[in-house]
Design a protein around this motif. Structure first.
Motif, PDB file in Angstrom:
ATOM      1  N   UNK A  66      31.638  55.265  53.794  1.00 37.42           N
ATOM      2  CA  UNK A  66      32.932  55.678  54.202  1.00 37.42           C
ATOM      3  C   UNK A  66      34.240  54.981  53.537  1.00 37.42           C
ATOM      4  N   UNK A  67      35.127  55.767  52.970  1.00 39.88           N
ATOM      5  CA  UNK A  67      36.354  55.198  52.234  1.00 39.88           C
ATOM      6  C   UNK A  67      37.075  54.950  53.452  1.00 39.88           C
ATOM      7  N   UNK A  68      37.974  53.676  53.166  1.00 35.72           N
ATOM      8  CA  UNK A  68      38.596  53.042  53.869  1.00 35.72           C
ATOM      9  C   UNK A  68      40.136  53.060  53.404  1.00 35.72           C
ATOM     10  N   UNK A  69      40.285  53.535  52.269  1.00 30.45           N
ATOM     11  CA  UNK A  69      41.487  53.510  51.440  1.00 30.45           C
ATOM     12  C   UNK A  69      42.639  54.064  52.626  1.00 30.45           C
ATOM     13  N   UNK A  70      43.818  53.553  52.330  1.00 32.40           N
ATOM     14  CA  UNK A  70      44.972  54.054  53.021  1.00 32.40           C
ATOM     15  C   UNK A  70      45.807  54.982  52.213  1.00 32.40           C
ATOM     16  N   UNK A  71      47.219  55.263  52.583  1.00 34.46           N
ATOM     17  CA  UNK A  71      48.003  56.456  52.077  1.00 34.46           C
ATOM     18  C   UNK A  71      48.728  55.198  51.309  1.00 34.46           C
ATOM     19  N   UNK A  72      49.229  55.900  50.115  1.00 37.07           N
ATOM     20  CA  UNK A  72      50.337  55.083  49.415  1.00 37.07           C
ATOM     21  C   UNK A  72      50.031  53.831  48.796  1.00 37.07           C
ATOM     22  N   UNK A  73      48.598  53.510  48.507  1.00 40.25           N
ATOM     23  CA  UNK A  73      48.296  52.288  48.153  1.00 40.25           C
ATOM     24  C   UNK A  73      48.229  52.264  46.674  1.00 40.25           C
ATOM     25  N   UNK A  74      48.980  51.030  46.089  1.00 34.98           N
ATOM     26  CA  UNK A  74      49.364  50.820  44.737  1.00 34.98           C
ATOM     27  C   UNK A  74      49.177  49.193  44.649  1.00 34.98           C
ATOM     28  N   UNK A  75      48.805  49.171  43.178  1.00 32.89           N
ATOM     29  CA  UNK A  75      48.615  47.699  42.878  1.00 32.89           C
ATOM     30  C   UNK A  75      49.132  47.338  41.528  1.00 32.89           C
TER      31      UNK A  75
ATOM     32  N   UNK B 164      49.826  34.575  27.440  1.00 30.54           N
ATOM     33  CA  UNK B 164      49.298  35.778  27.547  1.00 30.54           C
ATOM     34  C   UNK B 164      48.864  36.317  28.975  1.00 30.54           C
ATOM     35  N   UNK B 165      49.432  37.660  29.026  1.00 27.73           N
ATOM     36  CA  UNK B 165      48.909  38.020  30.429  1.00 27.73           C
ATOM     37  C   UNK B 165      48.407  39.348  30.587  1.00 27.73           C
ATOM     38  N   UNK B 166      47.042  39.553  31.077  1.00 29.62           N
ATOM     39  CA  UNK B 166      46.635  40.957  31.061  1.00 29.62           C
ATOM     40  C   UNK B 166      47.244  41.600  32.353  1.00 29.62           C
ATOM     41  N   UNK B 167      47.941  42.840  32.085  1.00 25.01           N
ATOM     42  CA  UNK B 167      48.389  43.450  33.228  1.00 25.01           C
ATOM     43  C   UNK B 167      47.893  45.088  33.586  1.00 25.01           C
ATOM     44  N   UNK B 168      47.651  45.379  34.516  1.00 19.12           N
ATOM     45  CA  UNK B 168      47.474  46.750  34.778  1.00 19.12           C
ATOM     46  C   UNK B 168      48.088  47.018  36.268  1.00 19.12           C
ATOM     47  N   UNK B 169      48.129  48.427  36.155  1.00 21.94           N
ATOM     48  CA  UNK B 169      48.426  48.894  37.478  1.00 21.94           C
ATOM     49  C   UNK B 169      47.756  50.092  37.989  1.00 21.94           C
ATOM     50  N   UNK B 170      47.334  50.082  39.161  1.00 19.97           N
ATOM     51  CA  UNK B 170      46.197  51.018  40.073  1.00 19.97           C
ATOM     52  C   UNK B 170      46.889  51.830  40.969  1.00 19.97           C
TER      53      UNK B 170
ATOM     54  N   UNK C 185      42.086  32.165  40.629  1.00 20.98           N
ATOM     55  CA  UNK C 185      42.647  33.727  40.429  1.00 20.98           C
ATOM     56  C   UNK C 185      41.417  34.533  41.317  1.00 20.98           C
ATOM     57  N   UNK C 186      41.976  35.651  41.428  1.00 19.63           N
ATOM     58  CA  UNK C 186      41.174  36.475  42.090  1.00 19.63           C
ATOM     59  C   UNK C 186      40.433  37.356  40.944  1.00 19.63           C
ATOM     60  N   UNK C 187      39.123  37.746  41.392  1.00 18.38           N
ATOM     61  CA  UNK C 187      38.460  38.605  40.286  1.00 18.38           C
ATOM     62  C   UNK C 187      39.228  39.881  39.940  1.00 18.38           C
ATOM     63  N   UNK C 188      39.394  39.946  38.570  1.00 19.37           N
ATOM     64  CA  UNK C 188      40.131  40.917  38.020  1.00 19.37           C
ATOM     65  C   UNK C 188      39.305  42.239  38.576  1.00 19.37           C
ATOM     66  N   UNK C 189      38.121  42.584  38.818  1.00 15.88           N
ATOM     67  CA  UNK C 189      37.643  43.708  39.266  1.00 15.88           C
ATOM     68  C   UNK C 189      38.272  44.070  40.894  1.00 15.88           C
ATOM     69  N   UNK C 190      38.465  42.971  41.516  1.00 21.27           N
ATOM     70  CA  UNK C 190      39.321  43.304  42.839  1.00 21.27           C
ATOM     71  C   UNK C 190      40.617  43.829  42.604  1.00 21.27           C
ATOM     72  N   UNK C 191      41.286  43.632  41.597  1.00 17.96           N
ATOM     73  CA  UNK C 191      42.713  44.239  41.551  1.00 17.96           C
ATOM     74  C   UNK C 191      42.629  45.567  41.320  1.00 17.96           C
ATOM     75  N   UNK C 192      41.243  46.046  40.757  1.00 19.02           N
ATOM     76  CA  UNK C 192      41.464  47.616  40.748  1.00 19.02           C
ATOM     77  C   UNK C 192      40.986  48.177  42.104  1.00 19.02           C
ATOM     78  N   UNK C 193      42.148  48.767  42.812  1.00 19.77           N
ATOM     79  CA  UNK C 193      41.988  49.060  44.079  1.00 19.77           C
ATOM     80  C   UNK C 193      41.329  50.648  44.051  1.00 19.77           C
TER      81      UNK C 193
END
Lengths: 668, 299
Positions: A223-232, A251-257, A614-622
């Motif tokens: 069951x997908x619990x993602x909401x609307x307009x989510x971005x990270x 150095x910083x590894x940056x990504x947008x999801x 830091x938070x695990x990098x995998x969790x930043x991928x929403x």
């Protein structure tokens, strides 16, 4: 009760109809011309006497054939007996993803975290779940999944609902973790549940798009619990490295999801040593960085990426850099030679809050630029380059842990007995040993200090070393390879532990409580200690002055070992301050953010050690995807089915034999 | 070509057989048959009292001298026997097995030969439907016999035969003067017993000869068969029957056949007639020497 696995097999019973038609259809009679049927007609009355037996035989034959066809049809239907265990018990196993990504907040519509949304969805589904005497279990899937509630029926519905509310209560806060979910462990628990009840359903409320194998699609619901307009926008990882010019870059590894965003990267460097500020200053950098592609990791190096090199080898600055609050002019290339700490953060292009759905990964701290000082005093009355080299070697070896400073007193009895962390006395000893640091007595001479508990004996000629005790200080020290030209035996009270002997005479001793180490060997004239003594020195420093923490960067849910220099340490975390007295301290890092360990040395000097979690990098991928590999065995029916099939097969064979026998007898 | 046993060899063997017979045939054959009536032979039979009108030459004077009463001497009378052979010419006598018809004709011929050899008269009556026809007339002497044999060979076996009607309606069954032989398979619902009774009433010696084929004695065929009776008119005739012949049915047939033969035999015994049943695969000599001997016809 017997059930049929393949009821369509009953269509095989139509063969009985075919059998009946065969019997009904007049059989083909062969014509035969004879002289007279007179006697045959007479014989009929004699045959009638036998009719009852033949009629019985014919009836038995038909029955046998019908039973034979019925057996074949029953075999086709694959019957089985279901026992109590096979009766389907309605059960739901509810899994809630409690990983960091579940903190993602929707930006439009009803603003709530995914975790809150999952709780709400579960609350709405409970009524149906408890219908028909259904059982419900609730599992929190964090780094250590476990059941919150197990196999409750509708009588405990309120308990379950209260437990769900507690997960998101304002008093207790959201009970998500900041780490990754251990889905494998959760699957293991589900598999155990399905072994007990193969008819149970698994409902996994998560924000990850899990792929299910075909064989479990009827068992597991994602069951997908993602909401609307989510971005990270997230800083996944940070590193400090050196350029070719030996300056620092961050150095910083940056990504947008979720949605393309234009972000501003802000870097703050504390106590940065630059050309303009050799004594250190604060550097602030602001750099607008468009990220056009979702999910693609971009590595940004600051402040280097803010400069573009021109053809004339000059640099054009993009963004803003402030050095001690003053903007760095265009054309000047900023170089950072050292720093204490730094922090990079993401903002919107206006410099305000980024406004994304997950804020824990919007900043990153860099530590390790400056280490805590370790002050060493070296006192000798007979300068020995070997001993100096020992200290330098230790300094180099342990440079990542401490910032060593040492002061040398040579050929002088004027030395200090307080205010240092380590005292190295060579060929000399103070009247009273310092008590605020580690005291190392090398090749001591003269009278033993008062109250030290030591008594020195006369010098002796060459001897073989032997290690007589196991101790961390003796790691990598091969005592048997040491042959000294001259040594002095030492006797000591019970507070001292003999570590090595020479010709069975104690020469290396340690008083852990008083922090006194004595090695009464002639370091000037003993070559064989070249390999061993450096290790000894490093071990000594490591033992009494271990690094507070083993690094400066950790992930959430890591466990870090904190070594104390004194009796207590105070740990400042996002949760607040807490003091610990027992060492080594194993600290579980449950929250992301900045941690500071404050402790006093023996000299009452406060030592600060910072590290970042830091938070695990995998969790930043929403919008992550994954596989849900659950092993499921359908209810075991074959066992029962096979038993019945065997009996049916036996019956079939018996009927075939009986039919054959009746057919043969009907010829008589 | 029709099967026929009536060849020179056959009659040669019969000739030899007849020579081997006793001269005094106190049985069925032989021209000198003593009858119960009184005749002119020299064989003393009995005495009786003189009655007015009797021939005085027959008075026995010795008896008169003794009893002083007049008695006549009676002498046996001799008659020439007339053997009538009724041959069943229905289809069942041939259609099942041609040998059967030939065998029946052979039996008739043999009996006829023995009759004429012993100076008796013989006539062959061919029974068909409800009549019997004598195409050869009364045969006396071997020459006439051999002439008549040719007719026998041309017999056509067809239709059915009502034995009782054929015999009782025969114009010349004779009385008290001989033997009547009925040659048939007796596979008929006809009241042949009535014929026997009629013949017994006519004071004739009766002999029933049942000629059968091996298939009729012990049928070997089995399975689902539509038995077509040779005397049936068409396939739908009620004489035909569909039957599934199993081993049980064969046993029932044997039992029925046995009872049929036994019924024939017992009836004949009860009527003082002779009966024997022969199979057409049995050598003819054995039939003559065996069965006829048993019957007392020879010997």
């Amino acid at each position: 009760m017997m059930k049929l696995l393949l009821p369509l097999g009953l269509l095989g019973l139509l063969s009985i109809l075919v059998l009946i038609i065969i019997y009904i259809i007049k059989p083909n009679y062969q014509q035969k011309f004879i002289s007279s049927t007179y006697v045959w007609k007479l014989s009929l009355k004699y045959a009638k006497k036998r009719v009852p037996m033949s009629m019985l035989r014919n009836i038995l034959l038909i029955i046998c054939q019908v039973l034979l066809l019925t057996s074949c049809a029953m075999i086709l239907t694959r019957p089985y007996f279901a026992d109590e265990r096979e009766e389907p018990v309605k059960e739901q196993v509810i899994l809630i993803d409690a990983s960091a990504s579940m903190y993602t907040l929707s930006t439009t519509g009803e603003r709530m975290t995914r975790f809150q949304r999952a709780i709400n969805m579960i609350q709405d589904s409970l009524t149906e779940a408890f219908e028909d005497d259904g059982l419900v279990s609730l599992m929190i899937v964090n780094d250590n999944p476990k059941y919150l509630i197990q196999r409750v029926d509708s009588t405990n519905e309120n308990t379950l609902r209260d437990a769900l509310d507690d997960l998101v209560s304002s008093e207790k806060g959201v009970q998500c973790t900041y780490g990754e979910p251990n889905v494998e462990a959760a699957i293991d628990l589900c598999e155990e549940m399905l072994v007990n009840n193969p008819y149970a359903k698994v409902m996994f409320y998560t924000d990850t798009n899990y792929t299910l194998n075909e064989d479990i699609q009827d068992v597991v619901n994602i069951i997908d619990v993602k909401g609307e307009g989510e971005k990270n926008a997230a800083i996944l990882e940070g590193r400090v490295s050196r350029t070719e010019l030996n300056t620092f870059r961050f150095e910083a590894d940056i990504a947008v999801y979720g949605s393309v965003m234009d972000i501003q990267i802000a870097l703050t460097v504390n106590n940065a040593v630059t050309t303009a500020y050799p004594n250190g200053t604060t550097i602030e950098c602001f750099f607008n960085y468009p990220i056009p592609y979702l999910g693609v990791v971009e590595t940004v190096m600051l402040p280097q990426d803010m400069y573009t090199k021109n053809d004339d080898d000059s640099y054009t600055l993009t963004g803003e850099i402030y050095e001690n609050g003053v903007a760095v002019e265009q054309g000047r290339y900023l170089e950072i030679f050292s720093y204490d700490s730094a922090e990079v953060s993401l903002r919107n292009v206006s410099g305000g809050d980024l406004g994304d759905s997950l804020s824990f990964d919007n900043s990153f701290s860099y530590y390790g630029g400056k280490r805590a000082d370790l002050n060493i005093e070296y006192c000798t009355t007979l300068s020995n380059p070997f001993t100096r080299s020992l200290l330098r070697a230790a300094q180099t070896t342990l440079a990542s842990k401490w910032n060593y400073t040492y002061k040398v007193y040579e050929n002088s009895d004027s030395f200090e007995t307080e205010g240092y962390d380590v005292y190295v006395f060579e060929h000399t000893m103070p009247r009273v040993l310092p008590s605020d640091g580690l005291v190392i007595l090398l090749d001591p001479s003269g009278a033993a200090p008062a109250g030290s508990g030591l008594r020195l004996m006369e010098y002796k000629t060459p001897g073989m070393f032997a290690a007589v005790a196991n101790h961390d200080i003796l790691n990598n020290v091969n005592a048997t390879s040491i042959i000294v030209n001259r040594y002095m035996g030492v006797t000591a009270d019970e507070n001292y532990k003999v570590l090595m002997t020479c010709n069975n005479v104690p020469v290396v001793l340690l008083n852990e409580k008083e922090r006194i180490f004595i090695a009464s060997i002639d370091v000037h004239n003993t070559q064989s200690i070249i390999n061993s003594l450096p290790f000894l020195m490093c071990n000594l420093l490591n033992y009494f002055y271990p690094e507070t923490v083993s690094g400066y960067l950790f992930d959430v849910n890591d466990t870090v070992e904190i070594n104390g220099l004194s009796d207590a340490v105070t740990v400042t975390s996002p949760l607040g301050d807490k003091t610990y007295n027992e060492f080594p301290l194993l600290l579980s890092l449950d929250l992301p953010g900045q941690y500071t360990v404050v402790q006093n040395t023996f000299t009452n000097r406060q030592v600060y050690t910072n590290f970042y979690v830091k938070m695990p990098a995998a969790e930043s991928d929403i919008v992550a995807v994954g596989d849900f590999d659950l092993y499921y065995e359908p209810p075991k029916l074959e066992q029962y089915m096979d038993e019945i099939l065997m009996y049916l097969a036996i019956a079939l064979v018996a009927l075939i034999v009986a039919e054959w026998w009746l057919q043969s007898r009907s010829q008589y | 070509m029709k099967l026929s046993y009536l060849n020179d060899e056959f009659f040669g063997r019969l000739e030899t057989l007849a020579l081997n017979l006793r001269t005094n045939l106190a049985g069925f054959f032989g021209g000198k048959h003593l009858v119960k009536t009184y005749g002119q032979t020299v064989e003393f039979a009995d005495y009786r009292e003189y009655m007015l009108g009797d021939d005085i030459r027959r008075i026995d004077w010795n008896l008169y001298s003794r009893f002083e009463k007049y008695f006549l001497k009676l002498f046996t009378d001799e008659r020439q026997m007339h053997v009538q052979i009724f041959l069943d010419c229905s289809a069942s006598m041939e259609k099942g097995d041609p040998k059967k018809a030939a065998y029946a004709i052979s039996v008739a011929a043999a009996l006829g030969f023995l009759a004429v050899h012993n100076m008796d008269k013989v006539s062959f009556n061919l029974m068909k439907k409800n009549r019997s026809t004598n195409t050869t007339g009364t045969i006396v002497g071997k020459n006439a016999f051999f002439r008549a044999i040719g007719e026998l060979e041309n017999i056509e076996f067809s239709d059915d035969t009502d034995i009782a009607e054929a015999i009782t309606s025969s114009p010349n069954t004779g009385t008290n003067d001989g033997l009547t032989v009925i040659i048939s398979d007796f596979f008929t619902e006809s009241a042949w017993k009535k014929a026997v009774d009629y013949l017994s009433y006519k004071k004739r010696q009766v002999m029933l000869v049942q000629v059968l084929s091996p298939d009729e004695i012990d049928p070997a065929y089995m399975g689902r068969v539509h038995l077509i009776d040779s005397e049936s008119e068409d396939l739908a005739d009620t004489k035909n029957m569909k039957i599934r012949i199993t081993r049980g049915m064969q046993l029932a047939y044997a039992e029925a056949f046995k009872d049929l033969v036994e019924d024939l035999r017992s009836f004949c015994v009860s009527r003082g007639a002779e009966f024997f049943s022969v199979s057409c695969d049995k050598p003819f000599e054995k039939t003559l020497f065996g069965d006829l001997l048993k019957a007392g016809i020879v010997g």
